[in-house]
Design a protein around this motif. Sequence first.
Motif, mmCIF file in Angstrom:
data_model
loop_
_atom_site.group_PDB
_atom_site.id
_atom_site.type_symbol
_atom_site.label_atom_id
_atom_site.label_comp_id
_atom_site.label_asym_id
_atom_site.label_seq_id
_atom_site.Cartn_x
_atom_site.Cartn_y
_atom_site.Cartn_z
ATOM 1 N N ARG A 8 7.836 7.538 -4.183
ATOM 2 C CA ARG A 8 7.441 8.914 -4.622
ATOM 3 C C ARG A 8 6.720 9.025 -5.931
ATOM 4 N N SER A 9 7.325 8.431 -7.090
ATOM 5 C CA SER A 9 6.862 8.464 -8.312
ATOM 6 C C SER A 9 5.371 8.056 -8.089
ATOM 7 N N GLY A 10 4.973 6.806 -7.354
ATOM 8 C CA GLY A 10 3.983 6.492 -7.514
ATOM 9 C C GLY A 10 2.909 7.475 -6.891
ATOM 10 N N VAL A 11 3.359 8.071 -5.858
ATOM 11 C CA VAL A 11 2.350 8.985 -5.314
ATOM 12 C C VAL A 11 2.242 10.148 -6.473
ATOM 13 N N GLU A 12 3.255 10.670 -7.064
ATOM 14 C CA GLU A 12 2.980 11.687 -7.862
ATOM 15 C C GLU A 12 2.171 11.229 -8.844
ATOM 16 N N ALA A 13 2.382 10.083 -9.430
ATOM 17 C CA ALA A 13 1.308 9.484 -10.677
ATOM 18 C C ALA A 13 0.203 9.651 -10.329
ATOM 19 N N TYR A 48 -11.816 4.150 -14.984
ATOM 20 C CA TYR A 48 -11.536 3.094 -14.519
ATOM 21 C C TYR A 48 -10.259 2.472 -14.761
ATOM 22 N N ARG A 49 -10.480 1.835 -15.780
ATOM 23 C CA ARG A 49 -9.231 0.982 -16.646
ATOM 24 C C ARG A 49 -8.031 1.670 -16.868
ATOM 25 N N ASP A 50 -8.261 2.939 -17.596
ATOM 26 C CA ASP A 50 -7.119 3.791 -18.047
ATOM 27 C C ASP A 50 -6.668 4.705 -17.143
ATOM 28 N N HIS A 51 -7.390 5.147 -16.024
ATOM 29 C CA HIS A 51 -6.535 6.141 -15.231
ATOM 30 C C HIS A 51 -6.505 5.718 -13.684
ATOM 31 N N PHE A 52 -7.399 4.870 -13.116
ATOM 32 C CA PHE A 52 -7.495 4.412 -11.784
ATOM 33 C C PHE A 52 -6.565 3.171 -11.706
ATOM 34 N N VAL A 53 -6.715 2.251 -12.503
ATOM 35 C CA VAL A 53 -6.060 0.812 -12.380
ATOM 36 C C VAL A 53 -4.535 1.067 -12.326
ATOM 37 N N PRO A 54 -3.891 1.924 -12.910
ATOM 38 C CA PRO A 54 -2.609 2.254 -12.834
ATOM 39 C C PRO A 54 -1.898 2.899 -11.716
ATOM 40 N N ILE A 55 -2.948 3.625 -10.829
ATOM 41 C CA ILE A 55 -2.458 4.128 -9.589
ATOM 42 C C ILE A 55 -3.036 3.392 -8.371
ATOM 43 N N ALA A 56 -3.705 2.261 -8.896
ATOM 44 C CA ALA A 56 -4.424 1.377 -7.646
ATOM 45 C C ALA A 56 -3.241 0.931 -6.696
ATOM 46 N N PRO A 57 -2.286 0.142 -7.191
ATOM 47 C CA PRO A 57 -1.155 -0.335 -6.536
ATOM 48 C C PRO A 57 -0.699 0.714 -5.462
ATOM 49 N N ALA A 58 -0.526 1.771 -5.804
ATOM 50 C CA ALA A 58 0.276 3.037 -4.895
ATOM 51 C C ALA A 58 -0.993 3.242 -3.626
ATOM 52 N N LEU A 59 -2.298 3.242 -3.945
ATOM 53 C CA LEU A 59 -3.106 3.412 -3.079
ATOM 54 C C LEU A 59 -3.405 2.504 -2.491
ATOM 55 N N ARG A 60 -3.757 1.163 -2.736
ATOM 56 C CA ARG A 60 -3.675 0.161 -1.907
ATOM 57 C C ARG A 60 -2.411 -0.251 -0.960
ATOM 58 N N ARG A 61 -1.158 0.173 -1.427
ATOM 59 C CA ARG A 61 -0.168 0.342 -0.535
ATOM 60 C C ARG A 61 -0.180 0.851 0.866
ATOM 61 N N GLU A 62 -0.858 2.174 0.538
ATOM 62 C CA GLU A 62 -1.045 3.240 1.637
ATOM 63 C C GLU A 62 -2.407 3.051 2.352
ATOM 64 N N ASN A 63 -3.385 2.676 1.764
ATOM 65 C CA ASN A 63 -4.549 2.506 2.221
ATOM 66 C C ASN A 63 -5.633 1.542 1.261
ATOM 67 N N SER A 105 -4.403 12.206 0.867
ATOM 68 C CA SER A 105 -4.214 11.634 2.183
ATOM 69 C C SER A 105 -2.854 10.760 2.065
ATOM 70 N N LEU A 106 -2.351 10.554 0.896
ATOM 71 C CA LEU A 106 -1.021 9.829 0.709
ATOM 72 C C LEU A 106 0.288 10.299 1.331
ATOM 73 N N PRO A 107 0.920 9.848 2.144
ATOM 74 C CA PRO A 107 2.176 10.211 2.656
ATOM 75 C C PRO A 107 2.993 10.964 1.609
ATOM 76 N N GLN A 108 3.491 12.147 1.797
ATOM 77 C CA GLN A 108 4.376 12.934 0.964
ATOM 78 C C GLN A 108 5.823 12.550 1.118
#
Length: 123
Positions: A8-13, A48-63, A105-108
Amino acid sequence: CGDGVSDRSGVEAAQAAATTLKHCLKVAGGLKIAGDAEAASAHVLACYRDHFVPIAPALRRENRRAALSLEYGFGLLAHAMTERRSDTAIQAEQLADRVEAVIASLPQHPAPASEGGADMGSE
C-alpha cells in the motif's frame, strides 16, 4: 504489520509522485520553450532519477510492460529535448499523463480499519 502495508505504501508513494513528476516534466518543457535544450534534457533525466526511479519497483510489480514503456519514454523525451523540435513540451505533458494513467491503474489495497469510518473522498 506485514506485506499489505508495504504494498500500500508503494502505491501511495507512486500516487504522490505522479503530481511531482507532472510538475517536473512541465518545467523541462518550459526550459525547452525558453531555448535551453541541454538544460531541458538534463531536467527530464533528473525527473526520471529523482521521482520515477523510486516508484519504479512498485510499477514493475504491478505492470512490467507499462513501467518499461515509461522508462523508454523518459529516454526518448530527454533525447527529443536536444533536437530542433517544437512538440517537446507536448511530449513532456503526454509522458506525465501516461505516468498518471499507469499509477491510477495500480490496484488499491484496502486501508486498515480506522476509527470513526473516515469518508473516502474523490480525487
